[in-house]
Scaffold this motif. Structure first.
Motif, PDB file in Angstrom:
ATOM      1  N   ASP A  84       0.830  -1.211   0.000  1.00 61.74           N
ATOM      2  CA  ASP A  84       0.000   0.000   0.000  1.00 61.74           C
ATOM      3  C   ASP A  84       0.863   1.260   0.000  1.00 61.74           C
ATOM      4  OD1 ASP A  84      -2.250  -1.580   0.010  1.00 61.74           O
ATOM      5  OD2 ASP A  84      -2.622  -1.376   2.173  1.00 61.74           O
ATOM      6  N   GLU A  85       1.946   1.237   0.786  1.00 63.43           N
ATOM      7  CA  GLU A  85       2.854   2.382   0.830  1.00 63.43           C
ATOM      8  C   GLU A  85       3.510   2.616  -0.528  1.00 63.43           C
ATOM      9  OE1 GLU A  85       5.589   1.541   3.998  1.00 63.43           O
ATOM     10  OE2 GLU A  85       4.085   1.874   5.562  1.00 63.43           O
ATOM     11  N   VAL A  86       3.906   1.540  -1.194  1.00 64.26           N
ATOM     12  CA  VAL A  86       4.544   1.655  -2.514  1.00 64.26           C
ATOM     13  C   VAL A  86       3.549   2.236  -3.515  1.00 64.26           C
ATOM     14  CG1 VAL A  86       5.450   0.311  -4.462  1.00 64.26           C
ATOM     15  CG2 VAL A  86       6.309  -0.102  -2.157  1.00 64.26           C
ATOM     16  N   LYS A  87       2.297   1.778  -3.469  1.00 66.59           N
ATOM     17  CA  LYS A  87       1.271   2.304  -4.381  1.00 66.59           C
ATOM     18  C   LYS A  87       1.049   3.791  -4.142  1.00 66.59           C
ATOM     19  CE  LYS A  87      -1.174  -2.059  -4.865  1.00 66.59           C
ATOM     20  NZ  LYS A  87      -2.334  -2.852  -4.454  1.00 66.59           N
ATOM     21  N   PHE A  88       1.016   4.196  -2.878  1.00 59.85           N
ATOM     22  CA  PHE A  88       0.834   5.609  -2.530  1.00 59.85           C
ATOM     23  C   PHE A  88       2.007   6.443  -3.044  1.00 59.85           C
ATOM     24  CE2 PHE A  88       1.459   9.111   0.530  1.00 59.85           C
ATOM     25  CZ  PHE A  88       0.263   9.795   0.333  1.00 59.85           C
ATOM     26  N   ALA A  91       1.842   6.851  -6.779  1.00 59.30           N
ATOM     27  CA  ALA A  91       0.844   7.856  -7.164  1.00 59.30           C
ATOM     28  C   ALA A  91       1.422   9.266  -6.991  1.00 59.30           C
ATOM     29  CB  ALA A  91      -0.421   7.697  -6.328  1.00 59.30           C
ATOM     30  N   ASN A  92       2.134   9.496  -5.897  1.00 58.20           N
ATOM     31  CA  ASN A  92       2.757  10.803  -5.677  1.00 58.20           C
ATOM     32  C   ASN A  92       3.830  11.093  -6.714  1.00 58.20           C
ATOM     33  OD1 ASN A  92       1.172  11.487  -3.489  1.00 58.20           O
ATOM     34  ND2 ASN A  92       2.641  10.748  -1.978  1.00 58.20           N
ATOM     35  N   LEU A  93       4.621  10.083  -7.055  1.00 63.74           N
ATOM     36  CA  LEU A  93       5.655  10.269  -8.076  1.00 63.74           C
ATOM     37  C   LEU A  93       5.032  10.568  -9.436  1.00 63.74           C
ATOM     38  CD1 LEU A  93       8.227   7.487  -7.120  1.00 63.74           C
ATOM     39  CD2 LEU A  93       8.613   9.959  -7.069  1.00 63.74           C
ATOM     40  N   GLN A  94       3.897   9.953  -9.727  1.00 64.44           N
ATOM     41  CA  GLN A  94       3.218  10.214 -11.001  1.00 64.44           C
ATOM     42  C   GLN A  94       2.726  11.660 -11.052  1.00 64.44           C
ATOM     43  OE1 GLN A  94       3.052   8.163 -13.701  1.00 64.44           O
ATOM     44  NE2 GLN A  94       2.268   9.982 -14.704  1.00 64.44           N
ATOM     45  N   LYS A  95       2.179  12.146  -9.935  1.00 65.80           N
ATOM     46  CA  LYS A  95       1.731  13.547  -9.874  1.00 65.80           C
ATOM     47  C   LYS A  95       2.920  14.482 -10.077  1.00 65.80           C
ATOM     48  CE  LYS A  95      -2.040  12.659  -6.649  1.00 65.80           C
ATOM     49  NZ  LYS A  95      -2.496  12.807  -5.258  1.00 65.80           N
ATOM     50  N   LYS A  96       4.023  14.178  -9.414  1.00 69.19           N
ATOM     51  CA  LYS A  96       5.220  15.008  -9.537  1.00 69.19           C
ATOM     52  C   LYS A  96       5.745  14.980 -10.974  1.00 69.19           C
ATOM     53  CE  LYS A  96       9.609  15.824  -7.175  1.00 69.19           C
ATOM     54  NZ  LYS A  96      10.511  15.379  -6.116  1.00 69.19           N
ATOM     55  N   GLN A  97       5.716  13.811 -11.597  1.00 74.36           N
ATOM     56  CA  GLN A  97       6.184  13.688 -12.975  1.00 74.36           C
ATOM     57  C   GLN A  97       5.291  14.501 -13.916  1.00 74.36           C
ATOM     58  OE1 GLN A  97       6.795   9.683 -14.317  1.00 74.36           O
ATOM     59  NE2 GLN A  97       7.059  10.289 -16.454  1.00 74.36           N
ATOM     60  N   ASP A  98       3.984  14.436 -13.726  1.00 76.85           N
ATOM     61  CA  ASP A  98       3.063  15.219 -14.559  1.00 76.85           C
ATOM     62  C   ASP A  98       3.352  16.714 -14.417  1.00 76.85           C
ATOM     63  OD1 ASP A  98       1.844  12.875 -15.382  1.00 76.85           O
ATOM     64  OD2 ASP A  98       0.136  13.077 -13.996  1.00 76.85           O
TER      65      ASP A  98
END
Length: 120
Positions: A84-88, A91-98
């Protein structure tokens, strides 16, 4: 109305720095995403292996330089929590990448616009 050369140089330099910074951060975020994906796959493999074990079997987890006997349900809870922590984090890394991709594109477009406007 024309922009003075000094001001134009300063604008180009600032936009160039912002573009370069976004590009560097994008590389870092992509590396972090790759590492997190690898970690997630490892957790999935471990979870499937632990799932196939009988419930009453002894399981040992590495803690520093030693191994500790841990019940299978506790191991499964830990793996689930870590997944769950890895998935979270992914998701944060994807937002940062966008965000960084948008910043990079905006900087690139601004730089092109300034250079086209300065060349006229």
């Amino acid at each position: 109305m024309s922009i003075p050369n000094e001001a134009l140089q300063k604008i180009v330099q600032e936009i160039g720095q912002k573009k370069a910074f976004a590009e560097q951060q994008l590389v870092i975020v992509k590396q972090q995403t790759t590492a997190k994906n690898r970690e997630g796959r490892m957790l999935q493999l471990t979870a499937s292996e632990v799932e196939s074990l009988p419930k009453d079997i002894k399981v040992y987890e590495g803690v520093g330089k030693m191994f500790v006997c841990t019940p299978v349900p506790d191991v499964q809870k830990r793996i689930s929590k870590e997944s769950d922590e890895v998935k979270f984090e992914l998701a944060n890394l994807q937002k940062k990448q966008d965000y960084l991709e948008k910043t990079y594109e905006n900087s690139k477009n601004s730089l092109e616009q300034v250079l086209r406007g300065g060349a006229s």
